[in-house]
Enzyme design. Structure first.
Site, PDB file in Angstrom:
ATOM      1  N   LYS A  22     -44.700  46.797  -6.108  1.00 10.39           N
ATOM      2  CA  LYS A  22     -45.459  45.978  -5.146  1.00 10.39           C
ATOM      3  C   LYS A  22     -44.506  45.078  -4.390  1.00 10.39           C
ATOM      4  O   LYS A  22     -43.376  44.809  -4.800  1.00 10.39           O
ATOM      5  CB  LYS A  22     -46.528  45.145  -5.858  1.00 10.39           C
ATOM      6  CG  LYS A  22     -46.004  44.160  -6.899  1.00 10.39           C
ATOM      7  CD  LYS A  22     -45.562  42.811  -6.368  1.00 10.39           C
ATOM      8  CE  LYS A  22     -45.145  41.867  -7.495  1.00 10.39           C
ATOM      9  NZ  LYS A  22     -44.449  40.643  -6.994  1.00 10.39           N
ATOM     10  N   ASP A 148     -49.721  39.223 -12.786  1.00 11.95           N
ATOM     11  CA  ASP A 148     -49.658  40.315 -11.812  1.00 11.95           C
ATOM     12  C   ASP A 148     -50.311  41.600 -12.308  1.00 11.95           C
ATOM     13  O   ASP A 148     -50.511  42.529 -11.518  1.00 11.95           O
ATOM     14  CB  ASP A 148     -48.201  40.621 -11.441  1.00 11.95           C
ATOM     15  CG  ASP A 148     -47.579  39.557 -10.556  1.00 11.95           C
ATOM     16  OD1 ASP A 148     -48.302  38.623 -10.155  1.00 11.95           O
ATOM     17  OD2 ASP A 148     -46.373  39.649 -10.277  1.00 11.95           O
TER      18      ASP A 148
END
Length: 295
Positions: A22, A148
């Protein structure tokens, strides 16, 4: 608890599951909770590139790591092992698993490798063990492993708030990214303690990001002053575009409209940099792998 979650499972062959990287397209800190955790706002962008997690279901309940994808990290501390054991404990599953990770995402670079690997284990073993947990339940478990992890469990680009767990799915335009790993790792807690860090940014709205007014990362000025390697990468990338930091660093990136443009910029970088190109994904390839097994 559904009975199927309490049953053992037969041994299976190895199966491969994607664990995408990401980017944080911006990141700001807006305050601090009473428990000391910082409140932030960011946009998570999933990529079409990352690690691969290999899983093999084993009867008997044992969970073990095969190989050493993270040298120096004990098995009990490895996020993929912790994720599997957490899922097993939370559901009463009696099946076990062997786990092997092909690492491509640099550790400690802000690209989300450890969190993505953990999320992939949760999603994949939920399918392989036949547990049937919904995404909300898996994301809640993932939050126990790291802030996350939930975005990787849900598998969509997202506007994030809170400590990063309050997610609003958003659509992002197609884009390609030139990524660079400066090769330095500064522990995130040390950065959060920095006196130079801005912790009181005015809360923004998704519309502010959509307008293009939000590009900064609160950790960038801190890291550029502290780490000469990060500053050198920013200087090199500034010759081909507008460099940004992902996460708390030290990974850096430049956004381009097309892969061809990103690869052209890659060719202009000086030798010796660990650099590569990836494209933004509209959703996680992990969801495709999960859905393919449900057909």
């Amino acid at each position: 608890m559904d009975r199927i979650a309490l049953m053992d499972a037969p041994d299976t062959d190895w199966s491969a599951w994607p664990a995408p990287a990401k980017l944080n397209l911006f990141l700001q800190i807006t305050g601090r909770r009473a428990d000391g955790y910082h409140l932030l706002q960011t946009v998570f962008r999933l990529l079409d590139w990352g690690d691969t997690v290999h899983l093999r279901v084993r009867s008997g309940g044992q969970i073990r790591r095969v190989g050493e994808s993270l040298p120096g990290v004990a098995e009990d501390d490895d996020l993929v092992i912790r994720a599997a054991r957490l899922l097993q404990s939370a559901t009463g599953a009696q099946a076990g698993a062997e786990i092997r990770v092909d690492k491509r995402i640099p550790a400690g670079g802000g690209f989300g490798g450890g969190s993505s690997d953990a999320a992939t284990v949760l999603v994949a073993l939920n399918a392989l063990w036949g547990l049937g947990l919904a995404a909300d339940a898996l994301a809640e478990l993932g939050l126990q492993l790291g802030a996350d992890v939930p975005v990787f469990v849900r598998g969509h680009n997202a506007w994030a708030e809170g400590v990063g767990e309050q997610l609003t799915p958003i659509s992002l335009p197609e884009a390609a990214y030139l990524l660079v790993d400066p090769g330095v790792h500064v522990p995130t807690p040390a950065l959060f303690r920095s006196q130079e860090l801005t912790r009181d940014a005015a809360p923004a709205k998704i519309a502010d990001f959509a307008s293009g007014s939000l590009l900064d990362n609160a950790f960038e000025p801190v890291l550029r002053r502290r780490e000469p390697a990060v500053e050198a990468v920013f200087q090199a990338l500034s010759r081909v575009g507008t460099p940004r930091l992902t996460g708390s660093g030290s990974g850096c990136f430049v956004e381009f409209a097309t892969r061809a443009a990103a690869e052209q910029a890659l060719a202009q970088l000086p030798g010796g940099l660990r650099a590569w190109v990836a494209e933004g994904a509209s959703h996680s390839p992990l969801l495709d792998a999960r859905d393919a097994r449900q057909v």
